[in-house]
Enzyme design. Structure first.
Site: not given
Length: 308
Positions: A130-132, A134, A232
């Protein structure tokens, strides 16, 4: 030190080894270029090599420098919200702001480092990331057999991931599918864009509106592919960017340190050893819920009911 892996699903060599060894792609490429990787007993120097089911990969660590970076993720004592745990895997509700994997900038705090500490400092393996900024559900394996099994499910789409996002502007269609390939933005190591080029990768996202008003919408999303920044970029493409997104959001929007309002609320898969369906729901963070209230949006039902 030598390690041997039997491939269970078709994948790029560098991508597979990055998961199995808990390394960045850059470090995996160094191993390959140093002649430390064999596929079916043959040396390979091609990081983009596609390996197939039943191929045998051998990794040989023959110098201290390489050994150092293989074990470079130091355990980090950080409280985790554990949704499930057994001898094979953990399901964690990752907070916004926490890296999934350490970068080259020497950050000590990461989900991977915290899971290693939680697992009595024994190795763990990331099935996906997961993105930082998110938040939400993420699966971490305790052994490589479980990792390979779940990565196979990910590729075959039997491991399913669902998200909720707070986005700008109301929708006309309450459900839909976004099928738009992604590629890196030229001369940019971070951002992605919609592209129709040879290097672009297929990306498909399904969405459904949960609640909306004249300013914003709360939507659910299902990933049918798992590209970096996929949700996104797709939401920006259809002109409904995620609130507070520092990369793909509205430039004039006043942003705070929370990051994008995107949450991985549900994950489903077949347990790799128990062979039974598993279904986990990750609660929203308080700041996400507070933001919804400030925009006069609310969940019509709790997430665990809404996404059954």
């Amino acid at each position: 030190m030598k390690q041997c892996f039997v491939v269970t699903t078709t994948k790029r060599l560098d991508s597979l080894l990055a998961s199995l060894l808990n390394l960045s792609r850059v470090k995996v490429v160094k191993l390959i270029m140093n002649g430390q990787i064999k596929v079916n007993e043959k040396l390979t120097f091609k990081n983009s090599l596609i390996v197939a089911k039943d191929d045998v990969i051998k990794v040989e660590i023959h110098d201290e420098t390489t050994s150092d970076f293989i074990t470079s993720v130091e355990p980090y004592n950080l409280k985790l919200e554990v949704l499930f745990e057994d001898k094979d895997l953990m399901v964690i509700n990752k907070p916004s702001g926490l890296l999934t994997h350490p970068t080259t900038f020497n950050e000590k705090a990461s989900l991977l480092a915290a899971c290693i500490f939680h697992n009595n400092k024994n190795p763990v393996y990331l099935v996906h990331r997961l993105d930082r900024d998110t938040s939400g559900a993420i699966v971490v394996c305790k052994n490589q057999a479980s990792l390979l099994n779940l990565q196979n499910q990910l590729q075959n789409r039997t491991l399913k991931r669902y998200y909720v996002a707070l986005v700008h502007f109301p929708f006309n269609a309450l459900t839909g599918s976004i099928n738009a390939p992604l590629a890196r933005v030229n001369n940019n190591k971070v951002m992605f864009k919609i592209a129709q080029t040879a290097k672009a990768k297929q990306a498909i996202t399904k969405f459904k509106v949960i609640n909306q008003n004249e300013k914003a919408a709360l939507i659910s999303l299902e990933l049918l592919t798992g590209r970096t920044h996929q949700i996104r970029v797709h939401l920006k493409f259809i002109q409904h960017p995620v609130y507070n997104d520092p990369l793909y959001g509205i430039k004039s929007e006043k942003k705070d340190s929370y990051g994008q309002f995107l949450h991985a609320n549900r994950i489903c898969f077949i347990h790799p050893t128990l062979n039974k369906p598993m279904d986990f729901h990750a609660p929203l963070e308080p700041k996400f819920s507070t933001k919804l209230k400030s925009l006069n949006l609310s969940l019509t039902d709790p997430l665990h009911v809404l996404f059954k």
